[in-house]
Each structure stands twice: as C-alpha cells, then as structure tokens.
Design a protein around this motif. Structure first.
Motif, mmCIF file in Angstrom:
data_model
loop_
_atom_site.group_PDB
_atom_site.id
_atom_site.type_symbol
_atom_site.label_atom_id
_atom_site.label_comp_id
_atom_site.label_asym_id
_atom_site.label_seq_id
_atom_site.Cartn_x
_atom_site.Cartn_y
_atom_site.Cartn_z
ATOM 1 N N ASN A 39 0.841 -1.200 0.000
ATOM 2 C CA ASN A 39 0.000 0.000 0.000
ATOM 3 C C ASN A 39 0.876 1.250 0.000
ATOM 4 O OD1 ASN A 39 0.624 0.749 2.788
ATOM 5 N ND2 ASN A 39 -0.686 -0.963 3.383
ATOM 6 N N GLY A 40 0.218 2.386 -0.132
ATOM 7 C CA GLY A 40 0.941 3.647 -0.221
ATOM 8 C C GLY A 40 1.711 4.003 1.033
ATOM 9 N N ARG A 41 1.140 3.696 2.179
ATOM 10 C CA ARG A 41 1.840 4.021 3.435
ATOM 11 C C ARG A 41 3.157 3.251 3.557
ATOM 12 N NH1 ARG A 41 -1.447 7.446 5.681
ATOM 13 N NH2 ARG A 41 -3.684 7.124 5.682
ATOM 14 N N GLU A 42 3.153 1.990 3.167
ATOM 15 C CA GLU A 42 4.388 1.211 3.172
ATOM 16 C C GLU A 42 5.413 1.817 2.222
ATOM 17 O OE1 GLU A 42 4.218 -2.956 2.406
ATOM 18 O OE2 GLU A 42 2.922 -3.356 4.122
ATOM 19 N N ALA A 43 4.964 2.253 1.056
ATOM 20 C CA ALA A 43 5.861 2.848 0.064
ATOM 21 C C ALA A 43 6.523 4.103 0.610
ATOM 22 C CB ALA A 43 5.106 3.161 -1.219
ATOM 23 N N ILE A 44 5.750 4.932 1.296
ATOM 24 C CA ILE A 44 6.299 6.156 1.882
ATOM 25 C C ILE A 44 7.341 5.821 2.934
ATOM 26 C CG2 ILE A 44 5.715 8.117 3.360
ATOM 27 C CD1 ILE A 44 3.066 8.277 1.726
ATOM 28 N N GLU A 45 7.017 4.867 3.792
ATOM 29 C CA GLU A 45 7.955 4.463 4.840
ATOM 30 C C GLU A 45 9.248 3.904 4.247
ATOM 31 O OE1 GLU A 45 8.086 1.049 8.238
ATOM 32 O OE2 GLU A 45 6.238 2.223 8.111
#
Length: 87
Positions: A39-45
């Motif tokens: 998901n996007g949150r994982e990508a940001i992290e």
C-alpha cells in the motif's frame, strides 16, 4: 568508466498480491532485487529509509491511492534525494 554496473533498486507498490508476485519473480529471474509494498503508506515508509531508484505505483489502492502517495512524496521531499523516478 570503471566497468562496474549497478542495477536500479525499485519499489513496486500494488495492493494486488498476484501483481506483486509476478513483478518480483520476473525481475528476480533476471537477477534484480525488488522491494515490494502492499500500500501507499508502506511505500512512503520504505522510500524514507531506503535509497531507491524507482517507485512504480498502482493508482487505485485502498487507504492511500497512488496520487496521494505521489503528492505526499513531493510535498515532504521524501524520496526526492534518494529516488530518481516515480511512475
């Protein structure tokens, strides 16, 4: 040139597990390492902590879509120093 060839390190972001598996196995057979995010949150992290060369984003994802991830990365300068391309 020294003759040393470096491979790009991509993050593949997709909420579909089959797509992530296909992408990573295809590039893995060619000898590439791929970082996967569901998901996007994982990508940001990940992009905040890893020096990646490429982020491949799915647009339609629950929780945080690809456009929201891109906006977040651009507005917070996360990944800008470490990531060369976002697709």
């Amino acid at each position: 040139m020294t003759g040393v060839q470096t491979c790009a390190l991509p993050i593949f972001v997709d909420d579909n597990e089959i797509n992530r598996d296909l992408f990573s196995s295809h590039l893995g057979r060619q000898g590439h390492k791929v970082i996967l995010a569901k998901n996007g949150r994982e990508a940001i992290e990940i992009s905040a902590n890893e020096p990646v060369d490429l982020i491949l984003l799915d647009i339609m994802m629950p929780e945080m879509n690809g456009f929201e991830v891109l906006e977040h990365l651009k507005s917070n300068q996360i990944g800008r120093a470490s990531c060369r391309e976002i697709v």
